[in-house]
Design an enzyme around this catalytic site. Structure first.
Site, PDB file in Angstrom:
ATOM      1  N   GLY A 190       0.881  -1.223   0.078  1.00  0.00           N
ATOM      2  CA  GLY A 190       0.112   0.102  -0.143  1.00  0.00           C
ATOM      3  C   GLY A 190       0.838   1.359   0.055  1.00  0.00           C
ATOM      4  N   TYR A 191       0.263   2.205   0.620  1.00  0.00           N
ATOM      5  CA  TYR A 191       0.978   3.497   0.647  1.00  0.00           C
ATOM      6  C   TYR A 191       2.363   3.626   1.446  1.00  0.00           C
ATOM      7  CZ  TYR A 191      -2.914   5.958  -1.738  1.00  0.00           C
ATOM      8  OH  TYR A 191      -3.961   6.214  -2.704  1.00  0.00           O
ATOM      9  N   VAL A 192       2.209   2.648   2.247  1.00  0.00           N
ATOM     10  CA  VAL A 192       3.493   2.652   3.162  1.00  0.00           C
ATOM     11  C   VAL A 192       4.413   1.587   2.662  1.00  0.00           C
ATOM     12  CG1 VAL A 192       4.177   1.850   5.381  1.00  0.00           C
ATOM     13  CG2 VAL A 192       2.332   3.590   5.226  1.00  0.00           C
ATOM     14  N   ARG A 252      -3.565  -4.187  -7.626  1.00  0.00           N
ATOM     15  CA  ARG A 252      -2.350  -3.573  -6.991  1.00  0.00           C
ATOM     16  C   ARG A 252      -1.139  -3.918  -7.410  1.00  0.00           C
ATOM     17  NH1 ARG A 252      -3.217  -0.739  -0.795  1.00  0.00           N
ATOM     18  NH2 ARG A 252      -3.508   1.287  -1.942  1.00  0.00           N
ATOM     19  N   PHE A 305       6.978   7.084   9.691  1.00  0.00           N
ATOM     20  CA  PHE A 305       6.267   8.413  10.019  1.00  0.00           C
ATOM     21  C   PHE A 305       6.272   9.150   8.708  1.00  0.00           C
ATOM     22  CE2 PHE A 305       8.221   7.077  14.090  1.00  0.00           C
ATOM     23  CZ  PHE A 305       7.368   7.383  14.951  1.00  0.00           C
ATOM     24  N   LEU A 306       6.430   8.475   7.661  1.00  0.00           N
ATOM     25  CA  LEU A 306       6.091   9.245   6.316  1.00  0.00           C
ATOM     26  C   LEU A 306       4.905  10.144   6.366  1.00  0.00           C
ATOM     27  CD1 LEU A 306       4.315   7.830   3.920  1.00  0.00           C
ATOM     28  CD2 LEU A 306       6.083   6.204   3.771  1.00  0.00           C
ATOM     29  N   LEU A 343       1.362   6.336  17.939  1.00  0.00           N
ATOM     30  CA  LEU A 343       0.176   7.043  18.097  1.00  0.00           C
ATOM     31  C   LEU A 343       0.038   8.292  18.535  1.00  0.00           C
ATOM     32  CD1 LEU A 343      -2.031   4.157  19.713  1.00  0.00           C
ATOM     33  CD2 LEU A 343      -1.884   4.754  17.149  1.00  0.00           C
ATOM     34  N   ALA A 377       2.602  10.517  18.377  1.00  0.00           N
ATOM     35  CA  ALA A 377       3.182  11.722  17.388  1.00  0.00           C
ATOM     36  C   ALA A 377       1.763  11.999  16.317  1.00  0.00           C
ATOM     37  CB  ALA A 377       3.951  10.865  16.349  1.00  0.00           C
ATOM     38  N   CYS A 432      -4.959   8.071   8.490  1.00  0.00           N
ATOM     39  CA  CYS A 432      -4.409   7.881  10.035  1.00  0.00           C
ATOM     40  C   CYS A 432      -4.938   8.806  10.977  1.00  0.00           C
ATOM     41  CB  CYS A 432      -2.947   7.683   9.941  1.00  0.00           C
ATOM     42  SG  CYS A 432      -2.559   6.115   8.775  1.00  0.00           S
TER      43      CYS A 432
HETATM   44  P1  NAD Z   1      -3.096   0.332   2.345  1.00  0.00           P
HETATM   45  O1  NAD Z   1      -4.332  -0.066   2.618  1.00  0.00           O
HETATM   46  O2  NAD Z   1      -2.697   1.405   1.393  1.00  0.00           O
HETATM   47  O3  NAD Z   1      -2.100  -1.066   2.276  1.00  0.00           O
HETATM   48  C1  NAD Z   1      -2.214  -2.070   2.996  1.00  0.00           C
HETATM   49  C2  NAD Z   1      -2.332  -3.363   1.933  1.00  0.00           C
HETATM   50  O4  NAD Z   1      -1.969  -4.617   2.678  1.00  0.00           O
HETATM   51  C3  NAD Z   1      -3.292  -3.624   1.076  1.00  0.00           C
HETATM   52  O5  NAD Z   1      -2.792  -3.418  -0.233  1.00  0.00           O
HETATM   53  C4  NAD Z   1      -3.947  -4.877   1.402  1.00  0.00           C
HETATM   54  O6  NAD Z   1      -4.326  -5.599   0.172  1.00  0.00           O
HETATM   55  C5  NAD Z   1      -2.820  -5.630   1.913  1.00  0.00           C
HETATM   56  N1  NAD Z   1      -2.885  -6.673   3.038  1.00  0.00           N
HETATM   57  C6  NAD Z   1      -3.734  -6.742   3.822  1.00  0.00           C
HETATM   58  N2  NAD Z   1      -3.705  -8.187   4.510  1.00  0.00           N
HETATM   59  C7  NAD Z   1      -2.895  -8.709   3.639  1.00  0.00           C
HETATM   60  C8  NAD Z   1      -2.411 -10.075   3.736  1.00  0.00           C
HETATM   61  N3  NAD Z   1      -2.921 -10.917   4.956  1.00  0.00           N
HETATM   62  N4  NAD Z   1      -1.499 -10.363   2.818  1.00  0.00           N
HETATM   63  C9  NAD Z   1      -0.910  -9.763   2.074  1.00  0.00           C
HETATM   64  N5  NAD Z   1      -1.423  -8.380   1.776  1.00  0.00           N
HETATM   65  C10 NAD Z   1      -2.258  -7.893   2.797  1.00  0.00           C
HETATM   66  O7  NAD Z   1      -2.771   0.866   3.762  1.00  0.00           O
HETATM   67  P2  NAD Z   1      -1.238   1.902   4.070  1.00  0.00           P
HETATM   68  O8  NAD Z   1      -1.748   3.236   4.040  1.00  0.00           O
HETATM   69  O9  NAD Z   1      -0.185   1.475   3.473  1.00  0.00           O
HETATM   70  O10 NAD Z   1      -1.080   1.668   5.695  1.00  0.00           O
HETATM   71  C11 NAD Z   1      -0.366   0.609   6.314  1.00  0.00           C
HETATM   72  C12 NAD Z   1      -0.262   0.696   7.626  1.00  0.00           C
HETATM   73  O11 NAD Z   1       0.682   1.896   7.858  1.00  0.00           O
HETATM   74  C13 NAD Z   1      -1.412   1.028   8.451  1.00  0.00           C
HETATM   75  O12 NAD Z   1      -1.269   0.714   9.927  1.00  0.00           O
HETATM   76  C14 NAD Z   1      -1.162   2.786   8.599  1.00  0.00           C
HETATM   77  O13 NAD Z   1      -1.927   3.141   9.650  1.00  0.00           O
HETATM   78  C15 NAD Z   1       0.269   3.034   8.616  1.00  0.00           C
HETATM   79  N6  NAD Z   1       0.704   3.887   8.395  1.00  0.00           N
HETATM   80  C16 NAD Z   1       0.078   4.625   7.109  1.00  0.00           C
HETATM   81  C17 NAD Z   1       0.751   5.789   6.474  1.00  0.00           C
HETATM   82  C18 NAD Z   1       0.163   6.694   5.308  1.00  0.00           C
HETATM   83  O14 NAD Z   1       0.815   7.548   5.118  1.00  0.00           O
HETATM   84  N7  NAD Z   1      -0.756   5.713   4.561  1.00  0.00           N
HETATM   85  C19 NAD Z   1       1.839   6.619   7.331  1.00  0.00           C
HETATM   86  C20 NAD Z   1       2.271   5.989   8.271  1.00  0.00           C
HETATM   87  C21 NAD Z   1       1.900   4.646   8.756  1.00  0.00           C
HETATM   88  C1  UGA Z   2       0.646  12.074   8.748  1.00  0.00           C
HETATM   89  C2  UGA Z   2       1.735  12.346   9.419  1.00  0.00           C
HETATM   90  O1  UGA Z   2       2.232  13.697   9.387  1.00  0.00           O
HETATM   91  C3  UGA Z   2       2.934  11.275   9.233  1.00  0.00           C
HETATM   92  O2  UGA Z   2       3.846  11.663  10.115  1.00  0.00           O
HETATM   93  C4  UGA Z   2       2.242   9.851   9.604  1.00  0.00           C
HETATM   94  O3  UGA Z   2       3.274   8.893   9.111  1.00  0.00           O
HETATM   95  C5  UGA Z   2       1.008   9.614   8.836  1.00  0.00           C
HETATM   96  O4  UGA Z   2       0.210  10.703   9.108  1.00  0.00           O
HETATM   97  C6  UGA Z   2       0.254   8.420   9.031  1.00  0.00           C
HETATM   98  O5  UGA Z   2       0.549   7.817  10.323  1.00  0.00           O
HETATM   99  O6  UGA Z   2      -0.441   8.014   8.242  1.00  0.00           O
HETATM  100  P1  UGA Z   2      -0.295  12.401   6.269  1.00  0.00           P
HETATM  101  O7  UGA Z   2      -1.625  12.009   6.884  1.00  0.00           O
HETATM  102  O8  UGA Z   2       0.048  11.657   4.913  1.00  0.00           O
HETATM  103  O9  UGA Z   2       0.690  12.375   7.561  1.00  0.00           O
HETATM  104  O10 UGA Z   2      -0.300  13.907   5.948  1.00  0.00           O
HETATM  105  P2  UGA Z   2      -0.225  15.412   6.847  1.00  0.00           P
HETATM  106  O11 UGA Z   2       0.926  16.166   6.024  1.00  0.00           O
HETATM  107  O12 UGA Z   2       0.211  14.855   8.165  1.00  0.00           O
HETATM  108  O13 UGA Z   2      -1.377  15.883   6.812  1.00  0.00           O
HETATM  109  C7  UGA Z   2      -2.657  15.442   7.344  1.00  0.00           C
HETATM  110  C8  UGA Z   2      -3.891  16.308   7.277  1.00  0.00           C
HETATM  111  O14 UGA Z   2      -3.593  17.593   8.148  1.00  0.00           O
HETATM  112  C9  UGA Z   2      -4.281  16.643   5.764  1.00  0.00           C
HETATM  113  O15 UGA Z   2      -5.446  16.699   5.505  1.00  0.00           O
HETATM  114  C10 UGA Z   2      -3.460  18.104   5.584  1.00  0.00           C
HETATM  115  O16 UGA Z   2      -4.283  18.902   4.955  1.00  0.00           O
HETATM  116  C11 UGA Z   2      -3.989  18.529   7.036  1.00  0.00           C
HETATM  117  N1  UGA Z   2      -3.134  19.739   7.715  1.00  0.00           N
HETATM  118  C12 UGA Z   2      -1.830  19.583   7.968  1.00  0.00           C
HETATM  119  C13 UGA Z   2      -3.995  20.928   7.980  1.00  0.00           C
HETATM  120  O17 UGA Z   2      -4.791  21.100   7.806  1.00  0.00           O
HETATM  121  N2  UGA Z   2      -2.815  21.791   8.429  1.00  0.00           N
HETATM  122  C14 UGA Z   2      -1.455  21.650   8.415  1.00  0.00           C
HETATM  123  O18 UGA Z   2      -0.925  22.551   8.987  1.00  0.00           O
HETATM  124  C15 UGA Z   2      -1.028  20.492   8.224  1.00  0.00           C
END
Ligand code: NAD
Ligand code: UGA
Length: 470
Positions: A17-19, A45, A177-178, A232, A234, A287
């Site tokens: 996924g996104y991470v 995907r 933390f991205l 959580l 942060a 998140c």
């Molecule tokens: P996402 O939904 O984009 O990706 C997760 C992927 O995992 C999906 O493609 C899903 O099909 C796959 N999956 C689920 N169960 C599976 C299995 N058993 N085997 C194989 N694939 C499987 O989610 P994401 O945004 O990448 O987030 C993943 C985690 O990272 C979450 O816990 C989220 O809180 C955390 N996180 C997200 C961000 C962000 O910017 N999106 C940033 C930091 C942390």
């Molecule tokens: C956030 C955190 O910044 C990451 O460190 C973390 O890893 C991630 O969540 C996660 O755990 O998923 P993200 O959600 O991708 O990242 O983007 P941010 O830049 O944090 O923005 C989040 C929301 O807040 C957006 O809707 C943005 O528009 C809003 N925002 C941000 C504001 O309204 N004002 C600000 O000053 C900053």
């Protein structure tokens, strides 16, 4: 230990996924001697990650195409062959989704850990030899206990390969933390990398991989629970800053102050800092809300009602901000928007991403649709299919419907108002003379991101509302 000396040669990441995708792409790019395989159950995907056309990767992130282009096929692989990749791996990252539970105990707050449990069970079943299992997903504090229990059961019942080889595991927490839109920069130059664990040698194996490009003083080592809880915390702190500034924005609007001036005044205090002080339509993204609700749930679980209520208010204020913007639009358009065409600029939850999860635009658009508006939505990266899924209805020109347009000018044609909901850079450079000329009068600009050139819009004859401007 640096990566050349780290014994890790094969990595499997569960979840593309996104991470998982961007994180593993950067590891593979920086560590050419490590084979990195990203697996997912979602065939579409994985196909998109393998698309020869790098413009069609499933995640839009500036710079991601170049990183994937360099490593893919060399030491970065995307596949649905989950078992084989786990069996071959020295280290397995769990990077699966952990959304809020929608039913059962803790529904609406607790994290749904079914995907984490399923992937841990799969690792338990097919891993070989010693495997370091890394929690990359954001998880409630003490989840590693469950992961260890699942892996420990496989260790004990000797379900290892028939040749008698024993299987053993070490569990680490390494939260990500991205932020979306800046993921590549955040991964290539992180403020810190956090590794929590009990097994010092496993911690150093992972630290050694990051040490290839991250200075050692930025690699923090903690116990498992501190690492899980830091993630959580942060997100809760960051979201709290947004709710704080949005609450002040409302007060600015009521009193004649300007939230940008207030933000600058407080942000120059080095104890407060200048970032995350942009008022807007409320935070979105997959998140912040889910992680705070999870924190709230955990606090209640441990009997800390006042702590739970404190953090819950961050989410309450965020929802209120979105509702108040929708109500304000209706009110300024003479109390009715039934049948009126409104141009919505931006649908993604922030600029530079195609992600719409929990985007403020979803709630605001739904409320305007409920009032009978005809919305014309434009976003440079979000597809019409995604908008349909988010709004729960197909496009339609009818009252209480929505359509897409190819450009802001097309969306604004015949519209009573333009609403800016995402801070895409191009919205700072809109040609207000051209837009003003095609709108119905009186015309409004509602700028929930305070990004547009308000003076130019006013000069073109529009009424202007900007978030936080009194
Ligand atoms: P996402 O939904 O984009 O990706 C997760 C992927 O995992 C999906 O493609 C899903 O099909 C796959 N999956 C689920 N169960 C599976 C299995 N058993 N085997 C194989 N694939 C499987 O989610 P994401 O945004 O990448 O987030 C993943 C985690 O990272 C979450 O816990 C989220 O809180 C955390 N996180 C997200 C961000 C962000 O910017 N999106 C940033 C930091 C942390
Ligand atoms: C956030 C955190 O910044 C990451 O460190 C973390 O890893 C991630 O969540 C996660 O755990 O998923 P993200 O959600 O991708 O990242 O983007 P941010 O830049 O944090 O923005 C989040 C929301 O807040 C957006 O809707 C943005 O528009 C809003 N925002 C941000 C504001 O309204 N004002 C600000 O000053 C900053």
């Amino acid at each position: 230990m640096d990566s050349a000396r780290s014994p890790i040669r094969t990595i499997c990441c569960i979840g593309a996924g996104y991470v998982g995708g961007p994180t593993m792409a950067v590891i593979a790019d920086r560590c050419p001697h490590i084979q990195v395989t990203v697996v997912d159950l979602n065939v579409e995907r994985i196909d998109a990650w393998n698309d020869p056309d790098l413009a069609r990767l499933p995640v839009y992130e500036p710079g991601l195409d170049a990183v994937v282009g360099r490593a893919r096929g060399r030491n970065l692989h995307f596949t649905t062959e989950v078992d084989g990749a786990i069996a071959a791996a020295d280290m397995v990252f769990l990077s699966v989704n952990t959304p809020t539970k929608t039913r059962g105990v803790g529904a609406g707050q607790a994290s749904d850990l079914r995907w984490i449990e399923a992937s841990a069970r799969q690792v338990a079943a097919v891993a070989r030899g010693h495997t370091i299992v890394v929690e990359k997903s954001t998880l409630p504090v003490r989840t590693a206990e469950a992961v260890k229990a699942i892996l420990g059961a496989a260790q004990q019942n000797g379900s290892g390969p028939a040749n008698g080889e024993t299987k053993t595991f070490s569990v680490l927490s390494n939260p990500e933390f991205l932020a979306e839109g800046t993921a590549i920069g955040d991964l290539e130059s992180p403020d810190r990398v956090l590794i929590g664990g009990e097994d010092a040698s496993a911690i150093e194996c992972l630290a050694g991989i990051y040490a290839t490009w991250v200075p050692d003083e930025r690699i923090l080592r903690t116990n498992l629970w501190s690492s899980e809880l830091s993630k959580l915390t942060a997100n809760a702190y960051l979201a709290q800053r947004i709710s704080s500034i949005n609450s002040i924005a409302a007060l600015c609007e009521a009193t004649g102050a300007d939230v940008r001036e207030v933000g600058r005044a407080i942000g120059t205090d080095s104890r407060i800092g200048s970032r995350f002080l942009q008022a807007g339509p409320g935070f979105g993204g997959s998140c912040f809300q889910k992680d705070i609700l999870n924190l709230v749930y955990l606090c209640r679980h441990y009997g800390l009602e006042e702590v739970a209520a404190y953090w819950e208010q961050v989410v309450t204020l965020n929802t209120w901000q979105q509702d108040r913007i929708a109500r304000m639009v209706v009110q300024r358009l003479f109390g009715t928007i039934t049948g009126k065409r409104l141009a919505v600029l931006g649908f993604a939850f922030k600029a530079d991403t195609n992600d719409t999860r929990e985007a403020p635009a979803i709630r605001i658009c739904r409320e305007l649709i409920e009032e009978g508006a005809r919305l014309v939505i434009v976003d440079p990266k979000v597809s019409s299919a995604q908008i349909a899924a988010d709004l729960g209805q197909p496009p339609s020109a009818a009252e209480g419907g929505w359509q897409v347009a190819a450009s802001p000018l097309e969306a604004a044609t015949g519209a009573d108002a333009v609403l800016i909901l995402t801070e895409w850079r191009e919205y700072a450079r809109l040609d207000w003379d051209a837009i003003g000329a095609v709108m119905r009068r009186p015309a409004w600009l509602f700028d929930a991101r305070a990004i547009a050139d308000a003076d130019a819009a006013r000069a073109a004859g529009l009424n202007v509302w900007r978030v936080g401007e009194g």
